[in-house]
Design a protein around this motif. Sequence first.
Motif, PDB file in Angstrom:
ATOM      1  N   ASN A  45       0.853  -1.197   0.000  1.00  0.00           N
ATOM      2  CA  ASN A  45       0.000   0.000   0.000  1.00  0.00           C
ATOM      3  C   ASN A  45       0.885   1.243   0.000  1.00  0.00           C
ATOM      4  OD1 ASN A  45      -1.326  -2.143   2.073  1.00  0.00           O
ATOM      5  ND2 ASN A  45      -2.863  -1.246   0.733  1.00  0.00           N
ATOM      6  N   SER A  46       0.274   2.384  -0.287  1.00  0.00           N
ATOM      7  CA  SER A  46       0.999   3.652  -0.366  1.00  0.00           C
ATOM      8  C   SER A  46       1.568   4.063   0.984  1.00  0.00           C
ATOM      9  CB  SER A  46       0.048   4.765  -0.828  1.00  0.00           C
ATOM     10  OG  SER A  46      -0.550   4.416  -2.037  1.00  0.00           O
ATOM     11  N   SER A  47       2.567   4.928   0.941  1.00  0.00           N
ATOM     12  CA  SER A  47       3.142   5.454   2.181  1.00  0.00           C
ATOM     13  C   SER A  47       4.047   6.632   1.866  1.00  0.00           C
ATOM     14  CB  SER A  47       3.976   4.369   2.865  1.00  0.00           C
ATOM     15  OG  SER A  47       4.794   4.928   3.864  1.00  0.00           O
ATOM     16  N   LEU A  48       4.056   7.612   2.729  1.00  0.00           N
ATOM     17  CA  LEU A  48       5.046   8.683   2.672  1.00  0.00           C
ATOM     18  C   LEU A  48       5.958   8.585   3.902  1.00  0.00           C
ATOM     19  CD1 LEU A  48       4.501  12.404   1.727  1.00  0.00           C
ATOM     20  CD2 LEU A  48       5.802  11.810   3.734  1.00  0.00           C
ATOM     21  N   ARG A  49       5.358   8.740   5.107  1.00  0.00           N
ATOM     22  CA  ARG A  49       6.145   8.771   6.336  1.00  0.00           C
ATOM     23  C   ARG A  49       6.866   7.455   6.622  1.00  0.00           C
ATOM     24  NH1 ARG A  49       2.615  12.444   6.255  1.00  0.00           N
ATOM     25  NH2 ARG A  49       1.494  10.805   5.208  1.00  0.00           N
ATOM     26  N   THR A  50       6.137   6.337   6.530  1.00  0.00           N
ATOM     27  CA  THR A  50       6.719   5.046   6.895  1.00  0.00           C
ATOM     28  C   THR A  50       7.882   4.720   5.957  1.00  0.00           C
ATOM     29  OG1 THR A  50       4.554   4.387   7.676  1.00  0.00           O
ATOM     30  CG2 THR A  50       6.152   2.626   7.285  1.00  0.00           C
ATOM     31  N   ARG A  51       7.663   4.975   4.686  1.00  0.00           N
ATOM     32  CA  ARG A  51       8.677   4.726   3.662  1.00  0.00           C
ATOM     33  C   ARG A  51       9.955   5.518   3.972  1.00  0.00           C
ATOM     34  NH1 ARG A  51       8.017   3.514  -1.720  1.00  0.00           N
ATOM     35  NH2 ARG A  51       5.780   3.375  -1.373  1.00  0.00           N
ATOM     36  N   VAL A 109       6.958  -4.925   6.556  1.00  0.00           N
ATOM     37  CA  VAL A 109       5.847  -5.165   5.620  1.00  0.00           C
ATOM     38  C   VAL A 109       4.709  -4.182   5.869  1.00  0.00           C
ATOM     39  CG1 VAL A 109       4.128  -6.842   4.777  1.00  0.00           C
ATOM     40  CG2 VAL A 109       6.365  -7.644   5.562  1.00  0.00           C
ATOM     41  N   ARG A 110       4.272  -3.523   4.808  1.00  0.00           N
ATOM     42  CA  ARG A 110       3.029  -2.742   4.875  1.00  0.00           C
ATOM     43  C   ARG A 110       1.965  -3.418   4.033  1.00  0.00           C
ATOM     44  NH1 ARG A 110       1.266   3.489   4.863  1.00  0.00           N
ATOM     45  NH2 ARG A 110       2.016   3.102   6.968  1.00  0.00           N
ATOM     46  N   SER A 111       0.906  -3.811   4.703  1.00  0.00           N
ATOM     47  CA  SER A 111      -0.189  -4.467   3.999  1.00  0.00           C
ATOM     48  C   SER A 111      -1.470  -4.219   4.799  1.00  0.00           C
ATOM     49  CB  SER A 111       0.138  -5.941   3.899  1.00  0.00           C
ATOM     50  OG  SER A 111      -0.986  -6.717   3.937  1.00  0.00           O
ATOM     51  N   ALA A 146      -2.765  -3.528  12.899  1.00  0.00           N
ATOM     52  CA  ALA A 146      -1.902  -2.757  13.795  1.00  0.00           C
ATOM     53  C   ALA A 146      -0.899  -1.877  13.054  1.00  0.00           C
ATOM     54  CB  ALA A 146      -1.141  -3.722  14.704  1.00  0.00           C
ATOM     55  N   HIS A 147      -0.555  -0.769  13.699  1.00  0.00           N
ATOM     56  CA  HIS A 147       0.497   0.118  13.173  1.00  0.00           C
ATOM     57  C   HIS A 147       1.406   0.500  14.344  1.00  0.00           C
ATOM     58  CE1 HIS A 147       2.648   2.716  10.631  1.00  0.00           C
ATOM     59  NE2 HIS A 147       1.747   3.609  10.311  1.00  0.00           N
ATOM     60  N   PRO A 148       2.189  -0.483  14.831  1.00  0.00           N
ATOM     61  CA  PRO A 148       2.936  -0.265  16.069  1.00  0.00           C
ATOM     62  C   PRO A 148       4.045   0.782  15.968  1.00  0.00           C
ATOM     63  CG  PRO A 148       3.541  -2.363  15.065  1.00  0.00           C
ATOM     64  CD  PRO A 148       2.375  -1.843  14.291  1.00  0.00           C
ATOM     65  N   LEU A 149       4.670   0.956  14.795  1.00  0.00           N
ATOM     66  CA  LEU A 149       5.708   1.992  14.678  1.00  0.00           C
ATOM     67  C   LEU A 149       5.100   3.375  14.876  1.00  0.00           C
ATOM     68  CD1 LEU A 149       7.848   0.744  11.648  1.00  0.00           C
ATOM     69  CD2 LEU A 149       8.555   0.842  14.041  1.00  0.00           C
ATOM     70  N   GLN A 150       3.839   3.527  14.433  1.00  0.00           N
ATOM     71  CA  GLN A 150       3.138   4.792  14.626  1.00  0.00           C
ATOM     72  C   GLN A 150       2.821   5.000  16.108  1.00  0.00           C
ATOM     73  OE1 GLN A 150       2.308   7.252  12.246  1.00  0.00           O
ATOM     74  NE2 GLN A 150       1.941   8.353  14.153  1.00  0.00           N
ATOM     75  N   ALA A 151       2.242   3.983  16.737  1.00  0.00           N
ATOM     76  CA  ALA A 151       1.836   4.126  18.139  1.00  0.00           C
ATOM     77  C   ALA A 151       3.047   4.347  19.043  1.00  0.00           C
ATOM     78  CB  ALA A 151       1.049   2.898  18.579  1.00  0.00           C
ATOM     79  N   HIS A 273      -2.227  13.702  15.115  1.00  0.00           N
ATOM     80  CA  HIS A 273      -2.786  12.831  14.062  1.00  0.00           C
ATOM     81  C   HIS A 273      -1.613  12.153  13.372  1.00  0.00           C
ATOM     82  CE1 HIS A 273      -4.671  11.451  10.356  1.00  0.00           C
ATOM     83  NE2 HIS A 273      -5.827  11.553  10.984  1.00  0.00           N
ATOM     84  N   CYS A 274      -1.789  10.903  12.981  1.00  0.00           N
ATOM     85  CA  CYS A 274      -0.672  10.160  12.382  1.00  0.00           C
ATOM     86  C   CYS A 274      -0.282  10.677  11.006  1.00  0.00           C
ATOM     87  CB  CYS A 274      -1.035   8.675  12.305  1.00  0.00           C
ATOM     88  SG  CYS A 274      -2.447   8.334  11.226  1.00  0.00           S
ATOM     89  N   LEU A 275      -1.211  11.357  10.322  1.00  0.00           N
ATOM     90  CA  LEU A 275      -1.057  11.805   8.938  1.00  0.00           C
ATOM     91  C   LEU A 275      -0.998  10.590   8.005  1.00  0.00           C
ATOM     92  CD1 LEU A 275       1.566  14.698   9.355  1.00  0.00           C
ATOM     93  CD2 LEU A 275      -0.909  14.840   9.625  1.00  0.00           C
ATOM     94  N   PRO A 276      -1.464  10.654   6.784  1.00  0.00           N
ATOM     95  CA  PRO A 276      -2.028  11.832   6.116  1.00  0.00           C
ATOM     96  C   PRO A 276      -3.402  12.192   6.674  1.00  0.00           C
ATOM     97  CG  PRO A 276      -2.394   9.903   4.741  1.00  0.00           C
ATOM     98  CD  PRO A 276      -1.572   9.447   5.929  1.00  0.00           C
ATOM     99  N   VAL A 277      -3.677  13.498   6.725  1.00  0.00           N
ATOM    100  CA  VAL A 277      -4.939  13.944   7.300  1.00  0.00           C
ATOM    101  C   VAL A 277      -5.746  14.738   6.273  1.00  0.00           C
ATOM    102  CG1 VAL A 277      -4.086  16.159   8.267  1.00  0.00           C
ATOM    103  CG2 VAL A 277      -5.960  14.918   9.404  1.00  0.00           C
ATOM    104  N   ASN A 301       9.142  11.799  14.910  1.00  0.00           N
ATOM    105  CA  ASN A 301       9.475  10.705  15.837  1.00  0.00           C
ATOM    106  C   ASN A 301       9.307   9.325  15.220  1.00  0.00           C
ATOM    107  OD1 ASN A 301      10.516  12.013  18.064  1.00  0.00           O
ATOM    108  ND2 ASN A 301       8.498  12.403  18.961  1.00  0.00           N
ATOM    109  N   ARG A 302       8.752   9.240  14.025  1.00  0.00           N
ATOM    110  CA  ARG A 302       8.690   7.953  13.333  1.00  0.00           C
ATOM    111  C   ARG A 302      10.097   7.433  13.044  1.00  0.00           C
ATOM    112  NH1 ARG A 302       4.291   6.202  10.613  1.00  0.00           N
ATOM    113  NH2 ARG A 302       5.689   4.455  10.296  1.00  0.00           N
ATOM    114  N   GLU A 303      11.017   8.335  12.774  1.00  0.00           N
ATOM    115  CA  GLU A 303      12.411   7.904  12.557  1.00  0.00           C
ATOM    116  C   GLU A 303      12.950   7.269  13.841  1.00  0.00           C
ATOM    117  OE1 GLU A 303      14.933  11.116  11.208  1.00  0.00           O
ATOM    118  OE2 GLU A 303      16.747  10.094  11.891  1.00  0.00           O
TER     119      GLU A 303
END
Length: 318
Positions: A45-51, A109-111, A146-151, A273-277, A301-303
């Motif tokens: 799936n698409s991503s900006l921040r995680t990528r 993995v992003r799915s 789940a999106h644990p890197l975000q949380a 907000h996690c973004l994208p918003v 802080n995602r980094e």
Amino acid sequence: MKTFLTANDLGNLQSAVHEALELKKNRYAYKQLGENRTLLLVFFNSSLRTRLSTQKAALNLGMNVIVLDVNQGAWKLETERGVVMDGDKPEHILEAIPVMGCYCDLIGVRSFARFEDKEADYSEKLLNQFIHYSGKPVFSMESATAHPLQAFADLITIEEYKTKPRPKVVLTWAPHPNVLPQAVPNSFADFMNEAEVEFVITHPEGYELSERFTRGARVEYDQRKAFEGADFIYAKNWSAFRDPHYGKILSKDRNWTVDSAKMALTDNAYFMHCLPVRRNMIVTDDVIESPRSIVIQEAANREISAETVIRRMLSALG
Ligand code: AN0
Ligand code: CP
């Protein structure tokens, strides 16, 4: 650490946050750790921040990084076993995953949830196939539930900005035009339940999340009441979880949009907000642009969350 999907995988959360904040002071301190190690990031799936943040984290640790966008240039993948593959998918995931595992030491993995089969989504079928067939440690970059890197990044951000030992943190549903996963609110609840915070969830009736993640957290159906005295407002849209409405939109009511009148009910809360918003659906322009909005700091802080997790996984490789 061999997998990363839940708050539990981090062990003591307080220590994990402390470790992350130490790492943030010198993010290049472990540049040798990843030498000659390769991270593969697989995006369905698409991503900006995680990528970007996950690549940056791996580079900080001296790793090589390979990124695969499955839907752009790779063979279309069949995911069901037993299918006669006479359709448009030339490769099966059961060969593709072990092959991917040959070229790397760790896999992200992003799915997203597919919303075709709740049981398949909530058993994390695809992520577990990576865990079982790649032969390599696997972490979620937002999987079905789940999106644990975000949380983890959210918790680090709350730790940095809190001014009370036990701040009030409110997760609020807000409207969105499309069907969105429950992964972000699930993981946020999972982490907040283990953190030193007063945690409240507010959403319209019918948007109850899975108990596996909320674990008895207080739900307040009156959004204004929930906002009273809050120190952090965390907005997010999600689609319905409960049967028979799994993956359905039950409301697009813009009375739930976070605006300055509602923020005035809080204790001068920070907006997250996690973004994208989607502006003026989830949150008004003035709230997201206000000095109390920390969405960019949260994304930064995602980094740090990714680097903390990858560092632990690299250390476990031996
Ligand atoms: C995704 C979601 O809600 O899960 C990713 C958020 C990080 N958002 C969208 O698809 C807009
Ligand atoms: N917050 C987040 O995960 O953003 P991306 O979908 O852009 O990676």
